[in-house]
Scaffold this motif. Structure first.
Motif, PDB file in Angstrom:
ATOM      1  N   SER A 109     -13.843   1.784  -7.981  1.00  0.00           N
ATOM      2  CA  SER A 109     -13.478   0.709  -8.907  1.00  0.00           C
ATOM      3  C   SER A 109     -13.712  -0.689  -8.362  1.00  0.00           C
ATOM      4  O   SER A 109     -13.383  -1.670  -9.025  1.00  0.00           O
ATOM      5  CB  SER A 109     -12.003   0.854  -9.316  1.00  0.00           C
ATOM      6  OG  SER A 109     -11.169   0.700  -8.193  1.00  0.00           O
ATOM      7  N   HIS A 110     -14.280  -0.795  -7.174  1.00  0.00           N
ATOM      8  CA  HIS A 110     -14.544  -2.112  -6.592  1.00  0.00           C
ATOM      9  C   HIS A 110     -16.008  -2.253  -6.233  1.00  0.00           C
ATOM     10  O   HIS A 110     -16.642  -1.297  -5.785  1.00  0.00           O
ATOM     11  CB  HIS A 110     -13.705  -2.321  -5.327  1.00  0.00           C
ATOM     12  CG  HIS A 110     -12.273  -2.609  -5.626  1.00  0.00           C
ATOM     13  ND1 HIS A 110     -11.380  -1.634  -6.015  1.00  0.00           N
ATOM     14  CD2 HIS A 110     -11.579  -3.767  -5.601  1.00  0.00           C
ATOM     15  CE1 HIS A 110     -10.203  -2.177  -6.215  1.00  0.00           C
ATOM     16  NE2 HIS A 110     -10.290  -3.460  -5.972  1.00  0.00           N
ATOM     17  N   THR A 143       0.515   3.957  -2.879  1.00  0.00           N
ATOM     18  CA  THR A 143       0.157   5.322  -2.496  1.00  0.00           C
ATOM     19  C   THR A 143       1.216   6.318  -2.959  1.00  0.00           C
ATOM     20  O   THR A 143       0.904   7.347  -3.558  1.00  0.00           O
ATOM     21  CB  THR A 143      -0.032   5.430  -0.968  1.00  0.00           C
ATOM     22  OG1 THR A 143      -1.008   4.485  -0.557  1.00  0.00           O
ATOM     23  CG2 THR A 143      -0.484   6.820  -0.570  1.00  0.00           C
ATOM     24  N   VAL A 171      -8.197   6.449  -2.072  1.00  0.00           N
ATOM     25  CA  VAL A 171      -9.414   5.882  -1.482  1.00  0.00           C
ATOM     26  C   VAL A 171     -10.595   6.062  -2.432  1.00  0.00           C
ATOM     27  O   VAL A 171     -11.397   5.149  -2.618  1.00  0.00           O
ATOM     28  CB  VAL A 171      -9.699   6.519  -0.102  1.00  0.00           C
ATOM     29  CG1 VAL A 171     -11.069   6.101   0.425  1.00  0.00           C
ATOM     30  CG2 VAL A 171      -8.602   6.127   0.886  1.00  0.00           C
ATOM     31  N   GLN A 197     -10.481   6.233  -5.691  1.00  0.00           N
ATOM     32  CA  GLN A 197     -10.300   5.257  -6.768  1.00  0.00           C
ATOM     33  C   GLN A 197     -10.694   3.861  -6.310  1.00  0.00           C
ATOM     34  O   GLN A 197     -11.365   3.124  -7.026  1.00  0.00           O
ATOM     35  CB  GLN A 197      -8.836   5.261  -7.232  1.00  0.00           C
ATOM     36  CG  GLN A 197      -8.536   4.289  -8.350  1.00  0.00           C
ATOM     37  CD  GLN A 197      -9.164   4.703  -9.658  1.00  0.00           C
ATOM     38  OE1 GLN A 197      -9.176   5.868  -9.997  1.00  0.00           O
ATOM     39  NE2 GLN A 197      -9.701   3.752 -10.386  1.00  0.00           N
ATOM     40  N   LEU A 198     -10.294   3.508  -5.125  1.00  0.00           N
ATOM     41  CA  LEU A 198     -10.614   2.192  -4.569  1.00  0.00           C
ATOM     42  C   LEU A 198     -12.128   2.008  -4.445  1.00  0.00           C
ATOM     43  O   LEU A 198     -12.679   0.976  -4.847  1.00  0.00           O
ATOM     44  CB  LEU A 198      -9.944   2.030  -3.203  1.00  0.00           C
ATOM     45  CG  LEU A 198     -10.098   0.692  -2.509  1.00  0.00           C
ATOM     46  CD1 LEU A 198      -9.403  -0.401  -3.298  1.00  0.00           C
ATOM     47  CD2 LEU A 198      -9.539   0.769  -1.103  1.00  0.00           C
ATOM     48  N   LEU A 229       0.820  -1.213   0.000  1.00  0.00           N
ATOM     49  CA  LEU A 229       0.000   0.000   0.000  1.00  0.00           C
ATOM     50  C   LEU A 229       0.855   1.265   0.000  1.00  0.00           C
ATOM     51  O   LEU A 229       0.523   2.241  -0.672  1.00  0.00           O
ATOM     52  CB  LEU A 229      -0.938   0.012   1.207  1.00  0.00           C
ATOM     53  CG  LEU A 229      -2.175  -0.853   1.056  1.00  0.00           C
ATOM     54  CD1 LEU A 229      -2.980  -0.863   2.350  1.00  0.00           C
ATOM     55  CD2 LEU A 229      -3.032  -0.386  -0.102  1.00  0.00           C
TER      56      LEU A 229
END
Length: 135
Positions: free
Chosen positions: A107-108, A89, A101, A103-104, A85
């Motif tokens: 995209s999930h 990052t 965060v 993007q995370l 991470l």
């Protein structure tokens, strides 16, 4: 951290082996091969070579049991995750945690309760930072 402030990067096959060791605590080459068979079929000799390299780097250790070695992870899963991470990052997001965060989250596929858990983590971190600021 187990080794140094910067845990070494793991290749995909090495990570697969480490995941088996983290899950099982200990495993032989044959047991690792069987565990990886569905996702990533590798020859026993390839697994043995990868384990030897991981051992030389201080990430796994082994003990002899009869005519085979039983391997155990020295690198802890938490340390490997933390370093991965940090690299993502710093590298892809130039240290911009809010963008990472975002993007995370975008995209999930989120499961029920995921956002509530993220809120709890953020609140806990905010409390930690407030306590640190008072000290």
């Amino acid at each position: 951290m187990v080794r140094t402030p910067q845990t070494p990067r793991l290749t995909a096959p090495q990570l697969g082996i480490m995941k088996v060791l983290w899950e099982r605590s200990e495993a032989t080459v044959v047991e690792i091969q069987q565990a990886l068979r569905a996702a990533r079929p590798l020859a026993a000799t390839t697994i043995a070579t990868l384990l030897s390299r991981l051992e030389k780097r201080g990430l796994v250790t082994y003990r002899a049991e009869g005519r085979q070695y039983v391997y155990r992870a020295i690198l802890q899963e938490q340390d490997a995750r933390r370093q991965a991470l940090v690299e993502v990052t710093r590298g892809l997001f130039a240290g911009d945690v809010p963008t990472m965060v975002s993007q995370l989250l975008s995209s999930h596929e989120l499961r029920p309760g995921d956002l509530a858990r993220v809120r709890e983590l953020i609140e806990a971190k905010e409390l930690e930072l407030k306590k640190r600021k008072r000290s």
